[in-house]
Design a protein around this motif. Structure first.
Motif, mmCIF file in Angstrom:
data_model
loop_
_atom_site.group_PDB
_atom_site.id
_atom_site.type_symbol
_atom_site.label_atom_id
_atom_site.label_comp_id
_atom_site.label_asym_id
_atom_site.label_seq_id
_atom_site.Cartn_x
_atom_site.Cartn_y
_atom_site.Cartn_z
ATOM 1 N N SER A 15 0.841 -1.200 0.000
ATOM 2 C CA SER A 15 0.000 0.000 0.000
ATOM 3 C C SER A 15 0.875 1.248 0.000
ATOM 4 O O SER A 15 1.924 1.289 0.638
ATOM 5 C CB SER A 15 -0.891 0.022 1.238
ATOM 6 N N LEU A 16 0.423 2.267 -0.713
ATOM 7 C CA LEU A 16 1.101 3.553 -0.746
ATOM 8 C C LEU A 16 0.190 4.594 -0.119
ATOM 9 O O LEU A 16 -1.016 4.581 -0.328
ATOM 10 C CB LEU A 16 1.407 3.977 -2.182
ATOM 11 N N ARG A 17 0.767 5.509 0.644
ATOM 12 C CA ARG A 17 -0.035 6.584 1.231
ATOM 13 C C ARG A 17 -0.503 7.544 0.149
ATOM 14 O O ARG A 17 -1.626 7.995 0.152
ATOM 15 C CB ARG A 17 0.751 7.326 2.287
ATOM 16 N N SER A 18 0.374 7.890 -0.763
ATOM 17 C CA SER A 18 0.007 8.792 -1.852
ATOM 18 C C SER A 18 1.030 8.673 -2.967
ATOM 19 O O SER A 18 2.136 8.192 -2.765
ATOM 20 C CB SER A 18 -0.060 10.241 -1.366
ATOM 21 N N GLN A 20 2.992 11.035 -5.736
ATOM 22 C CA GLN A 20 3.306 12.409 -6.084
ATOM 23 C C GLN A 20 4.259 12.412 -7.261
ATOM 24 O O GLN A 20 5.280 11.722 -7.225
ATOM 25 C CB GLN A 20 3.929 13.140 -4.909
#
Length: 53
Positions: A15-18, A20
Motif C-alpha cells: 500500500s502507498l499513502r500517496s 506524487q
C-alpha cells in the motif's frame, strides 16, 4: 474471498499513502507561452523555476 482466506488475510501488494509526481510538463501553443510562464511563475520549484523552450 476464498483466495483472501487462503492467504490468511494478508495482502499481496504494498500500500502507498500517496503518489506524487516528480515533475510536471506544461505544453501550450506559442501564442500563449509568455502568458503561461507568467501564470506559473509564482509556483515553487526545485530546479530554479519555469523555463520556456
Amino acid at each position: 474471498m476464498l483466495l483472501h482466506a487462503l492467504q490468511g488475510g494478508r495482502r499481496n501488494f504494498a500500500s502507498l499513502r500517496s503518489m506524487q509526481p516528480s515533475h510536471y510538463e506544461v505544453v501550450v501553443d506559442e501564442e500563449v507561452a509568455d502568458e503561461a510562464v507568467r501564470l506559473i511563475g509564482g509556483l515553487q520549484t526545485t530546479d530554479g523555476g519555469p523555463t520556456r523552450t
